[in-house]
Design a protein around this motif. Structure first.
Motif, PDB file in Angstrom:
ATOM      1  N   HIS A1782      39.973  46.229  14.794  1.00  0.00           N
ATOM      2  CA  HIS A1782      40.649  47.357  15.445  1.00  0.00           C
ATOM      3  C   HIS A1782      39.716  48.108  16.391  1.00  0.00           C
ATOM      4  O   HIS A1782      40.140  49.065  17.050  1.00  0.00           O
ATOM      5  CB  HIS A1782      41.229  48.313  14.395  1.00  0.00           C
ATOM      6  CG  HIS A1782      40.200  49.070  13.634  1.00  0.00           C
ATOM      7  ND1 HIS A1782      39.553  48.542  12.528  1.00  0.00           N
ATOM      8  CD2 HIS A1782      39.692  50.315  13.804  1.00  0.00           C
ATOM      9  CE1 HIS A1782      38.709  49.417  12.061  1.00  0.00           C
ATOM     10  NE2 HIS A1782      38.763  50.517  12.812  1.00  0.00           N
ATOM     11  N   ARG A1784      37.581  47.595  19.684  1.00  0.00           N
ATOM     12  CA  ARG A1784      37.360  46.650  20.790  1.00  0.00           C
ATOM     13  C   ARG A1784      36.667  47.380  21.929  1.00  0.00           C
ATOM     14  O   ARG A1784      37.129  48.438  22.377  1.00  0.00           O
ATOM     15  CB  ARG A1784      38.687  46.039  21.266  1.00  0.00           C
ATOM     16  CG  ARG A1784      39.338  45.162  20.209  1.00  0.00           C
ATOM     17  CD  ARG A1784      40.620  44.519  20.715  1.00  0.00           C
ATOM     18  NE  ARG A1784      40.412  43.535  21.763  1.00  0.00           N
ATOM     19  CZ  ARG A1784      40.050  42.273  21.541  1.00  0.00           C
ATOM     20  NH1 ARG A1784      39.828  41.860  20.304  1.00  0.00           N
ATOM     21  NH2 ARG A1784      39.896  41.429  22.544  1.00  0.00           N
ATOM     22  N   ASN A1785      35.530  46.818  22.344  1.00  0.00           N
ATOM     23  CA  ASN A1785      34.750  47.405  23.450  1.00  0.00           C
ATOM     24  C   ASN A1785      34.380  48.864  23.181  1.00  0.00           C
ATOM     25  O   ASN A1785      34.404  49.708  24.069  1.00  0.00           O
ATOM     26  CB  ASN A1785      35.522  47.305  24.775  1.00  0.00           C
ATOM     27  CG  ASN A1785      35.836  45.868  25.130  1.00  0.00           C
ATOM     28  OD1 ASN A1785      35.007  44.979  24.902  1.00  0.00           O
ATOM     29  ND2 ASN A1785      37.026  45.626  25.655  1.00  0.00           N
ATOM     30  N   LYS A1787      36.027  51.052  21.567  1.00  0.00           N
ATOM     31  CA  LYS A1787      37.164  51.973  21.465  1.00  0.00           C
ATOM     32  C   LYS A1787      38.004  51.616  20.244  1.00  0.00           C
ATOM     33  O   LYS A1787      38.097  50.458  19.848  1.00  0.00           O
ATOM     34  CB  LYS A1787      38.036  51.884  22.726  1.00  0.00           C
ATOM     35  CG  LYS A1787      37.319  52.365  23.982  1.00  0.00           C
ATOM     36  CD  LYS A1787      38.245  52.285  25.191  1.00  0.00           C
ATOM     37  CE  LYS A1787      37.531  52.766  26.447  1.00  0.00           C
ATOM     38  NZ  LYS A1787      38.401  52.655  27.647  1.00  0.00           N
ATOM     39  N   CYS A1789      41.459  50.943  18.713  1.00  0.00           N
ATOM     40  CA  CYS A1789      42.795  50.561  19.192  1.00  0.00           C
ATOM     41  C   CYS A1789      43.889  51.250  18.393  1.00  0.00           C
ATOM     42  O   CYS A1789      44.973  51.527  18.919  1.00  0.00           O
ATOM     43  CB  CYS A1789      42.968  49.043  19.127  1.00  0.00           C
ATOM     44  SG  CYS A1789      41.783  48.177  20.192  1.00  0.00           S
ATOM     45  N   PHE A1790      43.669  51.492  17.111  1.00  0.00           N
ATOM     46  CA  PHE A1790      44.629  52.229  16.281  1.00  0.00           C
ATOM     47  C   PHE A1790      43.869  52.814  15.093  1.00  0.00           C
ATOM     48  O   PHE A1790      42.749  52.413  14.805  1.00  0.00           O
ATOM     49  CB  PHE A1790      45.765  51.322  15.801  1.00  0.00           C
ATOM     50  CG  PHE A1790      45.316  50.201  14.896  1.00  0.00           C
ATOM     51  CD1 PHE A1790      45.287  50.347  13.507  1.00  0.00           C
ATOM     52  CD2 PHE A1790      44.915  48.986  15.421  1.00  0.00           C
ATOM     53  CE1 PHE A1790      44.861  49.321  12.691  1.00  0.00           C
ATOM     54  CE2 PHE A1790      44.502  47.953  14.610  1.00  0.00           C
ATOM     55  CZ  PHE A1790      44.465  48.124  13.228  1.00  0.00           C
ATOM     56  N   GLU A1838      49.185  45.658  12.929  1.00  0.00           N
ATOM     57  CA  GLU A1838      48.618  46.264  14.129  1.00  0.00           C
ATOM     58  C   GLU A1838      47.603  45.339  14.797  1.00  0.00           C
ATOM     59  O   GLU A1838      47.513  45.265  16.024  1.00  0.00           O
ATOM     60  CB  GLU A1838      47.947  47.600  13.780  1.00  0.00           C
ATOM     61  CG  GLU A1838      48.905  48.685  13.307  1.00  0.00           C
ATOM     62  CD  GLU A1838      49.867  49.118  14.387  1.00  0.00           C
ATOM     63  OE1 GLU A1838      49.516  49.012  15.582  1.00  0.00           O
ATOM     64  OE2 GLU A1838      51.008  49.520  14.049  1.00  0.00           O
ATOM     65  N   LYS A1841      48.677  42.397  17.108  1.00  0.00           N
ATOM     66  CA  LYS A1841      49.135  42.774  18.449  1.00  0.00           C
ATOM     67  C   LYS A1841      48.042  42.558  19.490  1.00  0.00           C
ATOM     68  O   LYS A1841      48.327  42.435  20.683  1.00  0.00           O
ATOM     69  CB  LYS A1841      49.567  44.242  18.463  1.00  0.00           C
ATOM     70  CG  LYS A1841      50.796  44.526  17.626  1.00  0.00           C
ATOM     71  CD  LYS A1841      51.114  46.025  17.635  1.00  0.00           C
ATOM     72  CE  LYS A1841      52.320  46.351  16.742  1.00  0.00           C
ATOM     73  NZ  LYS A1841      52.570  47.804  16.697  1.00  0.00           N
ATOM     74  N   ILE A1842      46.757  42.586  19.016  1.00  0.00           N
ATOM     75  CA  ILE A1842      45.652  42.521  19.982  1.00  0.00           C
ATOM     76  C   ILE A1842      44.767  41.298  19.772  1.00  0.00           C
ATOM     77  O   ILE A1842      44.097  40.861  20.710  1.00  0.00           O
ATOM     78  CB  ILE A1842      44.794  43.805  19.906  1.00  0.00           C
ATOM     79  CG1 ILE A1842      44.375  44.093  18.457  1.00  0.00           C
ATOM     80  CG2 ILE A1842      45.515  44.986  20.480  1.00  0.00           C
ATOM     81  CD1 ILE A1842      43.462  45.290  18.320  1.00  0.00           C
ATOM     82  N   THR A1843      44.714  40.745  18.563  1.00  0.00           N
ATOM     83  CA  THR A1843      43.817  39.608  18.325  1.00  0.00           C
ATOM     84  C   THR A1843      44.224  38.923  17.035  1.00  0.00           C
ATOM     85  O   THR A1843      45.126  39.371  16.309  1.00  0.00           O
ATOM     86  CB  THR A1843      42.350  40.075  18.239  1.00  0.00           C
ATOM     87  OG1 THR A1843      41.509  38.940  18.127  1.00  0.00           O
ATOM     88  CG2 THR A1843      42.119  40.973  17.055  1.00  0.00           C
TER      89      THR A1843
END
Length: 1988
Positions: A1782, A1784-1785, A1787, A1789-1790, A1838, A1841-1843
């Motif tokens: 959760h 990424r870079n 930050k 994400c949630f 959650e 949704k991103i990875t």
């Protein structure tokens, strides 16, 4: 080759791994490229390098050019390796001395030297000591300049320029010298902090060209004071913010410039650049084109001055601190004088600045010019040469001294201290010891003349010695004194004050340590005051070996007698105590003398004298002389005091005591006498009094009080009638004024009283005057007196004569009455009682007087009626018979203002307060007022009684008691009350109670005061009524409508457990009337069977229900009670319970409840029938047994019996037994009809039938063990019955049987079981060959053999057991004597032939001995041993090859433990000679003494001399050399031309040299009548000429004495032989003593190291909050270690999760272990779920290699799963530091819930962290741990949704696979106990590690304390041995032999030879068996020194 974009340096080729990088500047021509080029070159030959340079710069191979360093050293084939290092900067020039056509930048590094850390504890900063440290910072820069100019032959110029002219830039300080300058490399070295001149020799090119210690010079003025590589850097950054170093060496064409600045350092740090890197600018002289900053404009002029300088160094400091600049400006004279003090002896030479010397010798130090100049805008420059300063302290000391005492001290062999003590005499009246401007003395002239002046010590509290180091002042170190020059405790040869007139200076060489900033010595005073320090006096340049304390005392006495100009005190009169002195310490003793001789004059008692320097000047005659101290005769002394009687005595009559130094030695007696006569001429005589304003007072006048006396005007007249205001005597500088004192004295019977006193002084414009006096009011006789007094003392006499005075006598009487006051009244005042008022009459001033006319007084008071009888007149005026009446309200009385008026007086009224109290009792008042009073029987009646006086006021008096008597019935009480206090009270008493009263009855009460018969009594009638209170209580039980009375103490039978309802009660009063129950009465009713009572029911007469007891044994006692203030009533009854109907059965076991499996229960069970409350029902019969049934799990009913017991009404059950089943507690169920009961019995195992092994893996599989190692856990066996249950049978014998080649340790094969039937055979270790072995257990019970198991072991070799040592080294290496051993590679091999790693190097030692050993045996003779600890692989380079050639054996040993050693094979080495060094004979010949006479023997120099080539260690070498030896004769004096010649008149002889030796067979003989000086020493020199040797050998020199006389030659030959014998003996002694001293020094070093170690460890313990006591430290530490270990054990014994899965034995270093043992997890939930997740892998063994994995696979026949790490593809492994999905870079994400964390982050690895991360990274991947399933589903939803989402595990035991599946048993973790021990263990508590660290520190500290104690004892023992009589005798023998040698050499006329050193070169002489052997390195250094 390519150029770097942007014009930077060109990189000529890529840099290889072994290449060196070189920076090149082409400066052959002006048009060349200005930038540098970078060349990478890897080979080691110059030719190839030059070709590479030509190729890089495009130079043809035949062009002539040179390649040089920046120091202009040409690169050649010979020096290529040395000079061309990595990173060096080089020039391409046409010639070496070519001018640098443009500037270059040279890269440098100046990383601080490691000494920055090593010596960082030294005193680094400039401590102030109350002084500004700035001059000492400048001195650091002068030190550098002095060192730099040390080799100058002409002027040594040092300039300090303070450039404070704003027009030329910002302020700067420049220090410029004309010294030898620095090369760029030396400038680089200067920048390296802490790089001292000693350190520079090894690793760096020195800026001193290799440090060589200067030769000893007077005062150690060797200019060798630039020392530590610290002071210059500290100084420049103390003064300012930036330093620019500019330097040019003498032989250089270039100027080198380096800038260091704080701003540059900060900039580099900010930019993350290397801080200690920079550039040196190399340029031509006077080139200032690079100076572009206006702030540094002054640099153009400074650089311009370079043109004419051959060599120089300039230090320019900018960014000068503002406060430093102000100090340098404002205190120019002060700090220049301090610098002149610091360098006094460098400026003026060893003797200092002798300004009084007649002729000043030419000194080599006159060429040192230190010039300081300061330039300010608009001001003339200040320029001063330190040589011109005349007021520095050393100049003052030298030029005020009358004589000096020189001495010398030797400390630790080569520490030399020269000292000089100077004497500053006392001259006439003052000390000549110079004042220090920092510590000025008080000026005697400023002291008050009345103060006692005691001569202070000339030096005061200052120490004697200032200290100079290498001729330079060390300012903060002084030495107070030495024992031999300190003031003695007893009186010595010289007076004690002479010791305060000496100053001193100490000059040390550099063997004494100073702080890096040269402000303090480290330990100078400690070393000088050491008992071994030897002081000798220097007299006329020669050392005198005499007792220095005696010599100093004699010198001081001589100085005192010769130079002190003192006072001689004569005619001693005695000792006194002077109480006039303020200090009690100084009051005694004082010696009294009546005469002194001073400066050629005699002063005696009675002599007229005058003082000087006193205020005022005194004239008088001498009374006596005082001298402080306990003296008893004539004495010379300084100081002293004289007591003077002031003259004329008629005028002064006082004594003055002043210092003798204040006597005027020039005044004549005539002048003093004339002054005395003039003073007697004028004295005051009488007074003149006038009354200018009237009111004159006449003698003996009588006056009324208050009459004034007029103003007085007074004149003082002398005998001539002249008015005067002062005493005569103007020569006193303001003589004493005269005052007039007025006093008015009252004469009274008590004595005379002074009531007025005034003093008047004469003004310039007004006379003596007193104002009018109007305050004379007191009656009596008076005297008014006028008296002349002195101004200061108020004395009325002067010089024994009264001063003028005048008196007036008069009387004062009282006036007429004007006022009155009231006299003392008699208390108390009472209503109606008469009293008197006395009156006192006064005149206006308060004097008592009488009434003169008839007056009638008037009395008034508000609220009172007043009357009086009469007023008596006369002396006592009284108003008699006054009475007062009125209301006063209380018996305490009331205040009234009584006004008395006497008409006719000026003040006719007086008001005063009186307190009027009530009068005596007069009547009684009783309340209530009615005549007949009603009261109830049983109550008391209160009367309010008041006693009144005649005015109706309540009155009181003592014993005022009121009585009341009752009449009309028997036994009535009497009331009484005391009204003495208030006059009123409540009259009451006991209740009035008449028995059996049924109706009203009349009584009479009579109230009276017995003590007051005249007060009439009062009577009252009382009506007594019957009582209405409760009198009787009755209880009833309602049965339907019928009420049954329950009498007191009745017994009632009732069914157990039932409730009695409907209990009622009734209450009646005295008249048998039923009483209605009120709430208040209900509160007073109590019952004992319930705490809660319903008050509403009580008020209705209902009692609470009674619960009947459930047990027939319990009988209930019921009690009802009523209690109020009048009566206590109660009623009680008893309830007896009866059994109810059958409801239960009860079982009871008689006997033990335990039975063995297969046997009957021994005890019997009774079954009883009870009601519901457990009461036994006795109505049942024997027929009931048929209804009883028994049941239970596993119960065997085959033997069950049930019988009836008539006597107890119970059933008995027997024959309980069980079938084979689980052991433990068994529950039996007994049922009768519908009722049941349960009984527990304990079922235990049956008889032992077999033996089992506890916690053991499958017996059919072989157990892998390592040979010689213990099993992982103890071998525990358990007895079991035939069903396999553990049988607790103790003392059953168990034995072990095994095969013969299997050895078990411990070897005890007999064991017995404990009370649990268990036997612990202990942790056994297996010793056996590799392969499988069996172990059989045997046991028997009751002579029956039990079934026993067999254990199979698979024995593996031990990879950690050392079995042999393997040594590798270069076998082709040679071993030259004294050289360094080649590297030895020592490996320790284990049983599996692998190298054991991580061996402690300290356990491997190397031993060497001479000769060849047999096998592996080491010789036992320790004398030839050479021991040292070596590194395992690469031995230290410091291990030195023996110095004697021969065969040596080397053997390495490995200490396996304290007793067992493992040895390598012996290595035989041949030590060969080293390089040839010198020529020496076989044995040293005696010193020849020859002459030129005819006899050949007298002319023979040497016979049969054989010379050999020796190496540095006296080994024969050079056997392959061929050449010749040339013998010559030389003179020590080069100017001597008379040189003796050999026979044949030749000056040299040649001898052949072959195979390393030259034999001189024929004797060397002088020629007959050879030239030569008589009694002269010559040298016979044998010079080798060996063409094959590049380095020349040292020749052999033999001194001989030459004589012209044969007889003299014979005598001298005898002396020469004696000299040789003594030299040899002294050599032996010196060598022995040197060795002993070396041993002592080493022991002291060991003590110092041990102390440092102990302090360091104590401080470390303090960081762990462990404070140690100063005493009993070891006992405390031992107890602390024991306590910490107990705490640690307690911590380890606490329950902790462990992995019970057996680990695989680490039979190989490549085996890491099972996965379950590789990691630990602290959190329990996480440990459970991760262990379950990895359940299939937990038993897998991890290995480093596939070979090790295959070996395990083969050993276990494929049963054991294995994982080799070398087969893992590591690129797919997760990044251990990767963030959660959760994130990424960086930050989020949630926002996740449930605290997600990578599972791998919860693991901790005890060992092999890197390998474990690989294993678990592969197994776990990115698996995440989260709190619960809901949080996991939310997180996965959650993340996807991103990875990709990895596997999720919850702390509750759920799993969501990476594909999203969850649920089902396969995704739910079982409880922890279901994992069968396959779980990750918990890590050791953190506190355990803390305890481990503390225990380790404490154990280290204990060892350090023990070692410190041991080395201290060893040192003490050795030091004591040095002071034994034998040692002292040897020292004495050495001294005597040295003295004898000196005498012989003086007779021979020889210079003291180096014969002793030569003898020390002979190996045979050094062989002393009992000499302690010093450490090898020290021995080597000693021998090297001797050879040099």
């Amino acid at each position: 080759t390519h150029a770097r974009p942007g014009g930077g340096p060109m990189h000529l080729s890529p840099r290889g791994g072994g290449d060196r990088t070189v920076f090149l500047f082409d400066r052959r021509r002006e048009q060349a490229d200005p930038d540098e080029k970078v060349l990478s070159y890897g080979k080691n030959n110059y030719r190839g390098f030059r070709s590479a340079v030509c190729q890089a710069f495009g130079i043809s191979s035949d062009e002539n050019f040179v390649i040089t360093t920046t120091n202009r050293k040409e690169i050649t084939e010979d020096n290529f390796k040395e000079l061309v290092q990595d990173g060096v900067t080089l020039y391409l020039l046409q010639s070496v001395d070519q001018t640098l056509l443009s500037a270059t930048k040279e890269r440098i590094d100046f990383l601080p030297h490691y000494d920055t850390l090593v010596k960082s504890g030294m005193y680094e900063y400039y401590a102030s000591e109350g002084q500004n440290p700035l001059p000492f910072a400048l001195a650091e820069l002068i030190d550098n300049s002095l060192s730099a100019t040390a080799r100058n032959t002409d002027i040594r110029s040092i300039q300090i320029k303070l450039l404070f002219d704003d027009s030329n830039g910002k302020p700067a300080v420049a220090v410029i010298d004309n010294g030898r300058g620095m090369t760029s490399k030396q400038l680089n070295n200067w920048a390296v902090y802490r790089l001292s001149k000693f350190t520079r020799q090894g690793d760096f090119e020195s800026d001193h060209s290799g440090y060589v210690r200067p030769l000893p010079v007077p005062r150690s003025l060797n200019s060798d004071i630039s020392y530590f590589g610290v002071g210059g850097k500290q100084a420049v950054f103390f003064v300012g913010q930036s330093a620019r170093m500019i330097s040019k060496p003498a032989d250089s064409q270039d100027v080198h410039e380096l800038v260091l600045s704080k701003e540059d350092f900060e900039k580099k740090e900010k930019n993350k650049e290397a801080i200690y890197c920079g550039f040196i600018r190399n340029r031509k002289p006077s080139d200032s084109t690079h100076i572009t900053n206006d702030d540094e404009r002054f640099l153009h002029n400074l650089i311009l001055e370079e043109r004419d300088k051959e060599s120089f160094t300039a230090v320019i400091i900018t960014g000068v601190q503002p406060d430093h600049m102000q100090y340098l400006k404002n205190y120019f004279h002060l700090w220049t004088r301090q610098l002149a003090h610091i360098y006094h002896y460098y400026i003026h030479g060893p003797k200092g600045n002798e300004t009084n010397a007649v002729t000043k010798g030419v000194s080599p130090f006159n060429n040192i010019d230190i010039e300081i100049s300061m330039f300010e805008k608009g001001k003339v420059p200040k320029i001063i040469n330190l040589r011109e300063i005349k007021d520095d302290m050393q100049t003052l000391y030298i030029n005020t001294a009358a004589d000096s005492f020189e001495f010398k001290a030797l400390v630790d062999g080569d520490g030399i201290v020269e000292g000089i003590i100077r004497y500053h005499p006392f001259l006439y009246d003052k000390e000549t010891f110079p004042d220090d401007p920092c510590f000025p003395r008080l000026n005697d002239d400023d002291e008050d003349d009345d103060c006692l002046i005691i001569e202070k010590g000339a030096r005061g509290k200052r120490p004697i010695f200032e200290c100079f180091w290498n001729g330079r002042l060390i300012p903060y170190t002084t030495v107070e004194d030495f024992d031999w020059c300190a003031p003695p405790k007893k009186r010595g040869l010289a007076p004690i004050e002479c010791y305060n007139r000496i100053s001193g200076t100490l000059f040390t060489n550099d063997k004494f340590q100073v702080s890096t900033n040269k402000l303090t010595f480290m330990d100078l005073e400690l070393k000088l005051k050491d008992k071994n320090t030897l002081f000798t006096r220097i007299f006329n340049g020669q050392e005198q070996r005499m007792k220095i304390d005696r010599e100093f005392a004699l010198w001081l006495k001589d100085c005192h007698e010769k130079y002190d100009k003192q006072i001689k005190f004569t005619v001693f009169k005695g000792i006194t105590t002077r109480t006039d002195l303020p200090s009690k310490r100084m009051q005694s003793p004082w010696a009294i003398y009546s005469s002194i001789e001073w400066d050629g004059k005699t002063f005696k008692t009675g002599q007229l004298v005058k003082t000087i320097k006193t205020l005022p000047i005194f004239y008088g005659s001498i009374e006596k002389f005082f001298l402080y101290g306990d003296h008893d005769g004539d004495i010379f002394a300084t100081g002293g005091e004289v007591q003077i009687a002031l003259e004329p005595q008629a005028l002064y009559a006082e004594m003055k005591t002043v210092p003798i130094s204040k006597l005027d030695r020039t005044v004549s007696d005539k002048a003093v006498k004339k002054y005395i006569e003039d003073e007697m001429a004028r004295l005051p005589d009488k007074l003149s009094v006038t009354w200018p304003e009237g009111d004159e007072l006449f003698p003996n006048e009588t006056r009324l009080a208050g009459t004034p006396i007029g103003a007085l005007r007074i004149e003082i007249l002398n005998k001539k009638g002249e008015a005067m205001q002062k005493l005569p005597g103007t020569s006193h500088g303001g003589s004493k004024k005269l005052l007039v004192e007025l006093k008015v004295i009252l004469h009274s019977p008590a004595g005379n009283k002074e009531i007025i006193s005034h003093i008047s002084q004469h003004g310039g414009k007004w006379p003596y005057w007193f104002k009018k006096m109007e305050n004379l009011q007191k009656l009596g006789n008076y005297t008014l007196k006028l008296q002349v007094v002195l101004n200061e003392s108020n004395a009325d006499t002067y010089a024994g004569r009264p001063l003028p005075s005048k008196t007036f006598k008069f009387t004062i009487v009282e006036g007429k009455a004007e006022k009155f006051s009231v006299g003392l009244l008699e208390l108390p005042f009472r209503v109606g009682v008469p009293f008197n008022i006395p009156l006192e009459l006064q005149d206006e001033f308060g004097h008592a007087t009488q009434l003169t006319n008839d007056i009638k007084p008037i009395l008034e008071a508000s609220g009172l009626t007043l009357q009086y009888e009469e007023l008596t007149a006369g002396a006592n005026c009284i108003i008699k018979g006054v009475t007062a009446k009125g209301c006063v309200n209380s018996c305490q009385g009331k205040n009234f203002n009584l006004k008395v008026t006497l008409p006719g007086l000026k003040e006719d009224t007086q008001i005063f307060k009186i307190r009027l109290q009530p009068g005596p009792p007069y009547q009684l008042k009783v309340k209530p007022d009615s005549e007949i009073l009603k009261i109830e029987n049983g109550t008391a009646f209160p009367f309010q009684v008041e006693v009144l006086d005649e005015s109706g006021n309540i009155t009181a008096q003592p014993k005022l008691i009121v009585h009341c008597k009752f009449l009309g019935a028997s036994n009535l009480p009497v009331y009484s009350v005391d009204c003495s206090n208030a006059g009123t009270n409540i009259l009451t008493g006991p209740v009035i109670h008449v028995l059996n009263i049924k109706k009203d009855q009349m009584l009479k009460a009579r109230i009276e005061i017995p003590s007051c018969k005249d007060v009439p009594p009062v009577e009252k009638m009382i009506k007594l009524l019957p009582s209405s209170h409760v009198a009787r209580l009755q209880v009833l039980s309602m049965n339907g409508q019928k009420a049954i009375q329950i009498k007191h103490q009745d017994e009632i039978n009732w069914v157990a457990g039932d409730i009695m309802h409907n209990l009622i009660f009734q209450m009646y009063d005295e008249g048998e009337r039923e009483i209605h129950i009120t709430p208040a009465m209900a509160e007073k009713i109590k019952v004992n069977w319930t705490p809660k009572i319903n008050r509403e029911q009580l008020m209705q007469g209902l009692l609470p229900d009674v619960k009947v007891p459930t047990s027939v044994k319990d009988v209930r006692y019921c009690l009802i009670s009523y209690l109020d203030d009048h009566v206590s009533l109660e009623s009680a009854f008893t309830i007896r319970p009866l059994p109810d109907e059958p409801k239960h059965i009860k079982c009871k076991l008689e006997g033990s409840n335990t039975l063995q499996l297969g046997e009957d229960l021994q005890g019997e069970i009774d079954v009883m029938i009870t009601d519901q409350y457990g009461n036994q029902v006795q109505t049942v019969t024997s027929a009931c047994t048929s209804y009883l049934g028994v049941a239970g799990p596993g119960l065997d009913k085959s033997n069950l019996q049930i019988t009836w017991q008539e006597s107890t009404f119970t059933m008995k059950v027997k024959g309980i037994r069980f079938k084979p089943c689980a052991l433990g507690s068994k529950e039996l169920c007994f049922a009768w009809r519908e009722f049941s009961d349960f009984l527990r019995v304990n079922l235990t195992a049956g008889s032992p039938a077999k033996l089992q092994i506890m916690d053991w893996p499958e017996l059919e599989k072989p157990v892998a063990v390592i040979n010689g190692r213990e099993l992982l856990k103890p071998l525990v066996v358990q007895l079991c019955d035939q069903w396999g249950n553990p049988s607790p049978e103790p003392n059953v014998k168990i034995s072990l049987t095994k095969s013969s080649n299997l050895k078990i340790v411990p070897s005890n094969h007999q064991h017995r079981t404990d009370e649990n039937g268990r036997a612990n055979l202990g942790v056994i270790s297996i010793h056996a060959p590799r392969g499988e072995h069996t172990l059989q257990l045997r046991a028997s019970y009751n002579k029956i053999a039990l079934e026993c198991p067999v254990i199979t072991f698979n024995v593996l070799p031990d990879p950690d057991k050392p079995i042999r040592l393997n040594v590798k080294y270069d076998k082709n290496a040679s071993f030259p004597a004294g050289g360094t051993f080649p590297d030895f590679m020592v490996s320790v091999l284990s049983e599996d032939d692998n190298i054991i790693r991580n061996i402690n190097p300290a356990r491997i030692s190397m031993k060497m001995w001479k000769g060849q050993g047999s096998g592996n045996r080491i010789p036992t003779d320790d004398k030839d041993f050479y021991n040292g600890h070596f590194h395992i692989f690469d031995l230290d380079q410091d291990k030195v090859i023996p110095e004697r050639v021969g065969t040596y054996s080397i053997q390495f040993t490995f200490a396996m433990d304290k007793t067992n050693m493992l040895s390598s094979d012996q290595i035989i080495v041949e030590v060969v000679p080293n390089d040839p060094v010198r020529l020496l004979p076989d044995s040293l010949p005696a010193t020849p003494a020859v002459s030129n006479v005819r006899t050949v023997t007298s002319r023979t120099l040497v016979k049969d001399l054989c010379l050999h080539i020796m190496d540095e260690y006296n080994n024969h070498t050079g056997v392959d050399l061929i050449g010749r030896v040339i013998a010559k004769i030389k003179s020590p004096n080069e100017d001597d031309t008379e040189i003796p010649q050999f026979q044949g008149k030749i000056s040299s002889i040649e001898f052949p040299f072959d195979r390393g030796s030259a034999e001189i067979v024929s004797n060397l003989v002088l020629a007959e009548n050879s030239p030569g000086r008589d009694s002269t020493e010559y040298i016979l020199v044998f010079e080798p000429d060996l063409p094959a040797l590049k380095k020349p050998l040292e020749p052999y020199r033999l001194s001989f004495m030459f004589y012209n006389d044969f007889k003299k030659q014979q005598q001298m030959a005898t002396l020469t032989r004696e000299r040789d014998q003594l030299s040899q003996s002294i050599g032996v002694y010196r060598n022995w003593f040197d060795t002993t001293n070396q041993l002592v020094n080493e022991m002291r070093c060991q003590v110092k190291e041990a102390e440092t170690r102990e302090i360091h460890l104590r401080n470390e313990l303090r960081k762990h909050q462990i404070e140690l006591p100063q005493t009993n430290t070891l006992q405390y530490v031992d107890s602390l270690i024991k306590q910490k270990m107990l705490d640690q054990d307690g911590l380890m014994k606490q329950p902790r999760r462990t992995c019970t899965l057996p680990n695989y034995p680490k039979g190989n270093q490549d085996i890491l272990g099972k996965i379950a043992h590789l990691a630990q997890i602290e959190d329990n939930e996480a440990a459970k779920v991760i262990s379950w997740h990895l359940a299939s892998d937990m038993d897998c063994v991890v290995t480093l290699t596939t070979e090790a994995a295959r070996s395990i696979f083969d050993e276990t026949q494929g049963r054991q799963q294995v994982l080799p790490l070398d087969s893992i593809y590591k690129k797919t492994l997760p990044d251990w530091n990767r963030p959660l999905p959760h994130l990424r870079n960086g930050k989020i994400c949630f926002r996740p819930v449930g605290n997600p964390v990578f599972a791998r982050d919860l693991l901790t690895f005890p060992d092999n962290v890197e390998h474990c991360q690989t294993v678990f990274g592969m197994l776990l991947g990115d698996t995440i741990i989260i709190d619960n399933l809901d949080a996991a589903n939310h997180y996965r939803k959650e993340v996807v949704k991103i990875t990709h989402c990895p596997t999720l595990l919850t702390r509750e035991g759920d799993r969501i696979r990476s594909n999203g599946k969850f649920g089902g048993l396969q995704n739910k973790a079982p409880p922890m106990d279901k994992l069968r021990g396959m779980v990750f263990g918990a890590p050791v508590p953190k506190l355990y590690s803390a305890f481990t660290g503390q225990i380790d520190l404490l154990q280290q500290y204990r060892a350090a304390v023990v070692k410190l104690d041991d080395v201290n004892k060893d040192l003490d023992l050795h030091l004591r041995s040095l002071n034994t009589p034998e040692m002292l005798k040897k020292k004495q023998e050495l001294a005597e032999q040295e003295k004898s040698l000196m005498l012989i050499e003086q007779k021979l006329g020889m210079t003291p030879s180096d014969k002793v050193s030569e003898l020390l070169l002979q190996p045979a002489i050094l062989d002393m068996p009992d000499t302690p052997i010093p450490p090898k390195r020290m021995r080597k250094e000693t021998v090297k020194k001797l050879y040099r």
